[in-house]
Motif scaffolding. Structure first.
Motif, PDB file in Angstrom:
ATOM      1  N   THR A   4       0.836  -1.201   0.000  1.00 23.70           N
ATOM      2  CA  THR A   4       0.000   0.000   0.000  1.00 23.70           C
ATOM      3  C   THR A   4       0.871   1.252   0.000  1.00 23.70           C
ATOM      4  O   THR A   4       1.895   1.313   0.688  1.00 23.70           O
ATOM      5  CB  THR A   4      -0.913   0.006   1.240  1.00 23.70           C
ATOM      6  OG1 THR A   4      -1.784  -1.132   1.178  1.00 23.70           O
ATOM      7  CG2 THR A   4      -1.746   1.276   1.313  1.00 23.70           C
ATOM      8  N   SER A   5       0.471   2.253  -0.760  1.00 24.48           N
ATOM      9  CA  SER A   5       1.266   3.485  -0.871  1.00 24.48           C
ATOM     10  C   SER A   5       1.429   4.133   0.504  1.00 24.48           C
ATOM     11  O   SER A   5       0.443   4.316   1.247  1.00 24.48           O
ATOM     12  CB  SER A   5       0.599   4.459  -1.835  1.00 24.48           C
ATOM     13  OG  SER A   5       0.455   3.873  -3.108  1.00 24.48           O
ATOM     14  N   TRP A   6       2.655   4.516   0.815  1.00 27.17           N
ATOM     15  CA  TRP A   6       2.951   5.080   2.127  1.00 27.17           C
ATOM     16  C   TRP A   6       2.103   6.307   2.479  1.00 27.17           C
ATOM     17  O   TRP A   6       1.692   6.453   3.644  1.00 27.17           O
ATOM     18  CB  TRP A   6       4.440   5.418   2.230  1.00 27.17           C
ATOM     19  CG  TRP A   6       5.230   4.369   2.963  1.00 27.17           C
ATOM     20  CD1 TRP A   6       6.186   3.549   2.461  1.00 27.17           C
ATOM     21  CD2 TRP A   6       5.115   4.032   4.355  1.00 27.17           C
ATOM     22  NE1 TRP A   6       6.688   2.714   3.433  1.00 27.17           N
ATOM     23  CE2 TRP A   6       6.045   2.991   4.612  1.00 27.17           C
ATOM     24  CE3 TRP A   6       4.328   4.494   5.400  1.00 27.17           C
ATOM     25  CZ2 TRP A   6       6.197   2.418   5.869  1.00 27.17           C
ATOM     26  CZ3 TRP A   6       4.475   3.924   6.663  1.00 27.17           C
ATOM     27  CH2 TRP A   6       5.402   2.906   6.893  1.00 27.17           C
ATOM     28  N   PRO A   7       1.816   7.207   1.542  1.00 24.21           N
ATOM     29  CA  PRO A   7       0.982   8.356   1.936  1.00 24.21           C
ATOM     30  C   PRO A   7      -0.361   7.929   2.536  1.00 24.21           C
ATOM     31  O   PRO A   7      -0.867   8.589   3.456  1.00 24.21           O
ATOM     32  CB  PRO A   7       0.797   9.108   0.613  1.00 24.21           C
ATOM     33  CG  PRO A   7       2.027   8.789  -0.169  1.00 24.21           C
ATOM     34  CD  PRO A   7       2.325   7.363   0.166  1.00 24.21           C
ATOM     35  N   PRO A  41      -7.071   1.317   3.305  1.00 25.99           N
ATOM     36  CA  PRO A  41      -5.817   2.087   3.373  1.00 25.99           C
ATOM     37  C   PRO A  41      -5.306   2.173   4.806  1.00 25.99           C
ATOM     38  O   PRO A  41      -6.038   2.554   5.721  1.00 25.99           O
ATOM     39  CB  PRO A  41      -6.217   3.462   2.831  1.00 25.99           C
ATOM     40  CG  PRO A  41      -7.703   3.523   2.950  1.00 25.99           C
ATOM     41  CD  PRO A  41      -8.200   2.121   2.816  1.00 25.99           C
ATOM     42  N   GLY A  42      -4.057   1.762   5.002  1.00 28.46           N
ATOM     43  CA  GLY A  42      -3.465   1.816   6.335  1.00 28.46           C
ATOM     44  C   GLY A  42      -3.812   0.636   7.203  1.00 28.46           C
ATOM     45  O   GLY A  42      -3.507   0.639   8.406  1.00 28.46           O
ATOM     46  N   GLY A  43      -4.427  -0.412   6.622  1.00 27.67           N
ATOM     47  CA  GLY A  43      -4.762  -1.604   7.380  1.00 27.67           C
ATOM     48  C   GLY A  43      -4.311  -2.855   6.661  1.00 27.67           C
ATOM     49  O   GLY A  43      -3.771  -2.809   5.560  1.00 27.67           O
ATOM     50  N   ALA A  58       9.459  -0.650  -1.483  1.00 34.26           N
ATOM     51  CA  ALA A  58       8.048  -0.933  -1.240  1.00 34.26           C
ATOM     52  C   ALA A  58       7.343   0.251  -0.590  1.00 34.26           C
ATOM     53  O   ALA A  58       7.901   0.947   0.255  1.00 34.26           O
ATOM     54  CB  ALA A  58       7.906  -2.159  -0.362  1.00 34.26           C
ATOM     55  N   GLY A  59       6.095   0.448  -0.971  1.00 36.88           N
ATOM     56  CA  GLY A  59       5.284   1.534  -0.447  1.00 36.88           C
ATOM     57  C   GLY A  59       5.456   2.839  -1.193  1.00 36.88           C
ATOM     58  O   GLY A  59       4.734   3.805  -0.943  1.00 36.88           O
ATOM     59  N   GLN A 119      -0.591   6.659  -9.458  1.00 37.39           N
ATOM     60  CA  GLN A 119      -1.622   6.900  -8.458  1.00 37.39           C
ATOM     61  C   GLN A 119      -1.339   6.119  -7.175  1.00 37.39           C
ATOM     62  O   GLN A 119      -0.703   5.066  -7.194  1.00 37.39           O
ATOM     63  CB  GLN A 119      -2.989   6.467  -9.017  1.00 37.39           C
ATOM     64  CG  GLN A 119      -3.409   7.195 -10.284  1.00 37.39           C
ATOM     65  CD  GLN A 119      -3.572   8.681 -10.072  1.00 37.39           C
ATOM     66  OE1 GLN A 119      -4.220   9.109  -9.103  1.00 37.39           O
ATOM     67  NE2 GLN A 119      -2.997   9.479 -10.959  1.00 37.39           N
ATOM     68  N   GLU A 120      -1.830   6.628  -6.076  1.00 38.89           N
ATOM     69  CA  GLU A 120      -1.756   5.901  -4.818  1.00 38.89           C
ATOM     70  C   GLU A 120      -2.587   4.620  -4.936  1.00 38.89           C
ATOM     71  O   GLU A 120      -3.547   4.556  -5.704  1.00 38.89           O
ATOM     72  CB  GLU A 120      -2.257   6.776  -3.664  1.00 38.89           C
ATOM     73  CG  GLU A 120      -1.356   7.974  -3.412  1.00 38.89           C
ATOM     74  CD  GLU A 120      -1.922   8.928  -2.368  1.00 38.89           C
ATOM     75  OE1 GLU A 120      -3.105   8.762  -2.004  1.00 38.89           O
ATOM     76  OE2 GLU A 120      -1.195   9.833  -1.931  1.00 38.89           O
ATOM     77  N   TRP A 121      -2.206   3.609  -4.146  1.00 37.25           N
ATOM     78  CA  TRP A 121      -2.768   2.269  -4.340  1.00 37.25           C
ATOM     79  C   TRP A 121      -2.860   1.540  -3.013  1.00 37.25           C
ATOM     80  O   TRP A 121      -2.022   1.729  -2.131  1.00 37.25           O
ATOM     81  CB  TRP A 121      -1.859   1.521  -5.321  1.00 37.25           C
ATOM     82  CG  TRP A 121      -2.215   0.121  -5.643  1.00 37.25           C
ATOM     83  CD1 TRP A 121      -3.146  -0.300  -6.548  1.00 37.25           C
ATOM     84  CD2 TRP A 121      -1.631  -1.073  -5.093  1.00 37.25           C
ATOM     85  NE1 TRP A 121      -3.171  -1.678  -6.602  1.00 37.25           N
ATOM     86  CE2 TRP A 121      -2.259  -2.185  -5.721  1.00 37.25           C
ATOM     87  CE3 TRP A 121      -0.642  -1.314  -4.148  1.00 37.25           C
ATOM     88  CZ2 TRP A 121      -1.934  -3.499  -5.424  1.00 37.25           C
ATOM     89  CZ3 TRP A 121      -0.307  -2.623  -3.843  1.00 37.25           C
ATOM     90  CH2 TRP A 121      -0.947  -3.696  -4.481  1.00 37.25           C
ATOM     91  N   VAL A 122      -3.880   0.713  -2.867  1.00 35.50           N
ATOM     92  CA  VAL A 122      -4.089  -0.048  -1.639  1.00 35.50           C
ATOM     93  C   VAL A 122      -4.026  -1.538  -1.959  1.00 35.50           C
ATOM     94  O   VAL A 122      -4.787  -2.022  -2.818  1.00 35.50           O
ATOM     95  CB  VAL A 122      -5.448   0.279  -0.990  1.00 35.50           C
ATOM     96  CG1 VAL A 122      -5.661  -0.575   0.263  1.00 35.50           C
ATOM     97  CG2 VAL A 122      -5.536   1.757  -0.650  1.00 35.50           C
ATOM     98  N   ARG A 123      -3.163  -2.240  -1.271  1.00 33.19           N
ATOM     99  CA  ARG A 123      -3.053  -3.686  -1.490  1.00 33.19           C
ATOM    100  C   ARG A 123      -4.341  -4.381  -1.053  1.00 33.19           C
ATOM    101  O   ARG A 123      -4.904  -4.069  -0.007  1.00 33.19           O
ATOM    102  CB  ARG A 123      -1.851  -4.236  -0.726  1.00 33.19           C
ATOM    103  CG  ARG A 123      -1.700  -5.739  -0.897  1.00 33.19           C
ATOM    104  CD  ARG A 123      -0.263  -6.187  -1.094  1.00 33.19           C
ATOM    105  NE  ARG A 123      -0.202  -7.515  -1.690  1.00 33.19           N
ATOM    106  CZ  ARG A 123      -0.276  -7.756  -2.994  1.00 33.19           C
ATOM    107  NH1 ARG A 123      -0.372  -6.756  -3.835  1.00 33.19           N
ATOM    108  NH2 ARG A 123      -0.243  -8.986  -3.451  1.00 33.19           N
TER     109      ARG A 123
END
Length: 842
Positions: A213-216, A398-400, A411-412, A623-627
């Motif tokens: 998942t993107s760090w931001p 995001p963030g979980g 990574a991230g 783009q930002e991305w969420v695993r």
């Protein structure tokens, strides 16, 4: 026998005349292989003066060259967080361990495949011409295929490639040898062997090498980050491609948020990591190898206190009902409570409950490392970490959720919208000359069991739902990799190694694998040839040219040319090269990305302009991305790659394999040796960690003399020892210590520190094996190779992966005569040689 193999246009006269020339004129002596000045211009063939932009596993840099000699290295200006390891890259070219000439082990040169293999490792080699060395190589391939068949030839072992889309050493080796004949290959790797087998069954993908998942988004949404047995600040210094080190900026932001109490970071680790020192946060000191009991107790708390996400379990997972009887003790009479776990893992029961409540109180990102799956039953750690994340119910937010690749490959970072270059392929589509039968043996072996294969031909083992029958391995070829670094239990390996008839190693450093080979061929380093590579790993920030920094040293050749010349001996040169030069291959690789870029709206200059210009293209950010986000949003349309399409807390596929040491759900299995009161801790009380090094990439850079001096202790590899353990043994920082167990003994330089909990020590993997008596099992390693001490047992019947982390040792202050370190120079002098070799029978 000689007349049977001297074919394909290679006459006996040419064959023997080459040997005479080699023996009469090129006997190896100390003068030939003595260390030369790092700036010896007589060893180079160019007069370039200027600056060359290039790249490496440690990042991009500008090499300063004066009169053809590389004199200084400056980090690439676009890399805002360069690693100090960049300073050691120049020494890959200039160091005493360079393989300078084609070399053949003395007794093999006299007797061929009938040589005395107990002499392997004694470091006595003879220089031969390139043509003769390649003739030997070809004749041995031919002999093995015609005498034994493909199962006797092991040519599938791979390691960390050098950066560059063209010059992938193992790929070139397999491409060339595949044109000659089929061979025994390997499955899996040492880095993530257990996790990469179990996680596809549980989570639908390997997970370990994936983008995270993107760090931001993590910085914005996470309340708690649990870093479990991982050290991203240390490990992100290196990358599979050329890293851009972009995640370090996010760790700086995370440190600010921790300082301001905006995010809580918990480190489950017996060691204060570099990441903890950089970011801040709270450490939970867990006894080594007992993370699964801690995870089970967290899961028990989440369930018993009704803190788990029932909706997520119902909608996105399968098998929770089959896992619960084990968790609650209904299956085995042992409830996995915090009180139960405390006795094993050393973390107080109340603390375990506190951790579980903290994780359930808000958005929690779990960052899992790889070292914990490199132990006996390492599959259970990876599986159980996914189960805990599933019970929290935040996977795909995001963030979980969870991730196993945060410490790897930038990574991230946010992945660009740029194209990806293809590489040189190991497949040609041309049939091999030899395509014999494997005679009922397996065509592959789990890589961490390859010494077992040499040792036990005909044995059948269980692996990932299959039966694998070991063939009788007779010949092994290694190119650009170092199994004498990868593998565990060095002394067991040395004994088994004697059963091989011929070993060939192609490399640019005299690694232990070269010293235990029969034929050694000198390859160029990355910086003595032209290539091209992606800049940034998961970030894919751009493309960077890798032009030659200096001309090849001594008689080193590019792998491309080595294997082209080998293929010429069996009329497959055209199939290997496809009629292209190296630069034509590089241009083709670039043009493939250029065409792909047009479809993405990314304009790239033509190759000539790129290569002769700046040699760097930067791609626009993506783009930002969420695993796992797509799975969470639409589990029916975007299922996981598991049998059910869901997260499998209970996996029927694994259960049906019937393995006693990896069953249908994650479990705690005792280890055969474990510190802090575990098995064998009465005799060897200290757990040895052999994690990824801080100052190199595996064994790469260990031969860089000046760089090694920046971290070595008393000219040895450091061993990090807890203060209490050191005091009890009369050891202080700077002392040379002997580290030993039933498997072997090494010397190392003590670093006494409170960063390590009592009963835990560390010697970083990749320290070069440097035996006091070369080739003798049980001899003292004078530098500090931790794999002299690690055990060679499979993680379980599922993955058969390395169990390097399951190792106990004892430590004592060394008081004997201090031996010289033996591992960082070339071969020793050979004098007892008959130039005519009348008894030679190959």
């Amino acid at each position: 026998m000689a007349t049977q193999i001297l074919n394909k246009g290679v006459s006996r006269r040419r064959f023997l005349s080459g040997l005479v020339a080699a023996s009469a004129a090129s006997v190896v002596g100390t003068s030939l292989l003595a260390p030369r000045s790092a700036l010896a211009a007589t060893d180079t063939k160019a007069t370039l003066t200027g600056e060359v932009l290039s790249g490496s596993h440690w990042g991009a840099f500008r090499a300063k060259v004066v009169n053809g000699v590389w004199v200084d290295t400056v980090p690439f200006e676009k890399d805002k967080h360069p690693t100090t390891m960049i300073n050691g890259v120049r020494e890959v070219v200039y160091n005493p361990a360079r393989v300078k000439y084609p070399m053949v082990r003395l007794d093999w040169l006299k007797h061929g495949f009938k040589s005395d293999t107990s002499q392997r490792g004694d470091n006595r080699f003879v220089r031969v011409p390139w043509s003769q060395a390649l003739d030997f190589f070809y004749h041995e391939l031919e002999r093995i295929q015609t005498t034994y068949g493909p199962s006797a030839l092991y040519a599938g072992h791979t390691g960390w490639q050098s950066v560059g889309k063209l010059h992938s050493a193992s790929t070139m080796m397999m491409r060339a040898i595949s044109l000659h004949g089929t061979f025994l290959s390997k499955a899996g790797d040492y880095s993530t062997g257990a996790a990469q087998v179990v996680l596809p069954y549980v989570a639908g993908a390997m997970e370990v090498y994936e983008q995270q998942t993107s760090w931001p988004l993590v910085l914005e949404h996470s309340d708690t980050i649990v870093i479990w047995g991982s050290d991203p600040i240390k490990n992100l210094q290196v990358g599979w491609l050329v890293p851009d080190h972009s995640p370090y900026a996010y760790y700086e932001q995370l440190a600010e948020k921790v300082k301001n109490n905006e995010i809580k970071v918990i480190y489950v680790d017996p060691v204060v990591s570099d990441t903890q020192k950089f970011v801040g946060g709270e450490q939970v000191r867990v006894n080594p190898q007992t993370d699964v009991p801690l995870m089970l107790a967290i899961a028990h708390t989440l369930y018993s206190e009704n803190l788990y996400n029932k909706e997520f379990i119902a909608d996105y997972t399968t098998g929770f009902d089959k896992f619960l009887p084990y968790l609650l003790g209904e299956k085995d009479g042992v409830a996995k409570t915090p009180e139960w776990a405390e006795k094993i893992c050393g973390v107080k029961a109340d603390k375990i409950r506190e951790i579980a409540r903290q994780m359930a109180s808000g958005r929690t990102q779990i960052i899992g490392g790889w070292c914990l799956q490199r132990m006996q039953h390492g599959e259970q750690y990876a599986w159980m970490l996914v189960v805990v994340a599933a019970m929290l119910g935040q996977i795909g937010l995001p963030g979980g959720g969870f991730g196993f690749g945060w410490h790897y490959n930038d990574a991230g970072s946010i992945t660009s919208n740029g194209p990806l270059m293809s590489g040189f392929s190991g497949v040609t589509g041309v049939d091999p000359i030899h395509n014999g039968s494997y005679k009922g043996y397996s065509t592959y072996i789990p890589v961490a069991r390859f010494v077992d294969c040499i040792e036990n031909p005909g044995k059948t083992i269980k692996w990932n739902g299959h039966d694998v029958t070991f063939p009788e391995m007779k010949m092994a070829v290694f190119c650009g990799n170092n199994p004498f670094h990868h593998h565990q239990d060095r002394n067991k390996m040395i004994k088994a190694w004697r059963k091989l008839e011929t070993v060939i190693s192609i490399d640019h450093q005299w690694t232990a694998t070269c010293r235990f080979a029969d034929i050694v061929l000198p390859a160029t380093t990355t910086h003595e040839r032209n290539d091209i590579e992606q800049y940034g790993n998961h970030s894919n920030a751009g493309i960077i040219a890798l032009p030659k920094v200096v001309e090849p040293m001594y008689e080193a050749k590019d792998d491309f040319d080595i294997f082209k010349d080998l293929c010429r001996r069996f009329d497959r040169e055209e199939a290997f090269t496809e009629g292209k030069t190296q630069m034509e291959w590089i241009e083709q690789i670039y043009n493939g990305a250029r065409l792909q870029g047009r479809g993405l709206g990314v304009r790239m200059p033509n190759f000539k302009k790129f290569w002769e210009g700046e040699g760097f293209i930067e791609f626009p950010a993506g783009q930002e991305w969420v695993r796992h986000e797509s799975f969470r949003k639409e589990p029916d349309l975007e299922p996981l790659g598991t049998a059910s399409g869901l997260i499998e807390i209970y996996c029927k596929t694994i259960a049906d394999m019937g393995y006693d040491d990896c069953q249908g759900h994650p479990m705690w299995f005792e280890k055969n040796e474990r510190s802090h009161g575990g098995p064998r801790s009465d005799k060897f009380p200290i757990n040895l960690q052999s994690t990824h090094p801080k100052h190199r990439l595996h064994s790469q850079l260990c031969s860089s003399t000046e760089h090694r001096a920046t971290y070595s202790v008393a000219d040895r590899e450091p061993i990090y020892i807890n203060t209490e353990d050191a005091k009890a043994r009369g050891i202080k920082s700077g002392d040379i210590v002997r580290v030993f167990n039933d498997r072997g003994q090494v010397l190392a330089g003590a670093v006494v520190t409170d960063d390590y909990m009592p009963g835990v020590c560390r010697i970083h993997e990749g320290a070069w094996y440097s035996p006091l008596e070369g080739g003798k099992p049980g001899t003292l390693c004078t530098y500090g190779d931790p794999n002299v001490l690690t055990q060679d047992v499979g993680s379980s019947k599922l993955a058969q992966a390395t169990s390097a982390a399951s190792a106990l040792v004892q430590i004592e202050k060394y008081t004997g005569p201090v031996p010289a370190v033996t591992g960082f120079n070339g071969p020793t002098e050979v004098t007892e040689i008959n130039p005519l070799f009348p008894a030679m029978d190959i």
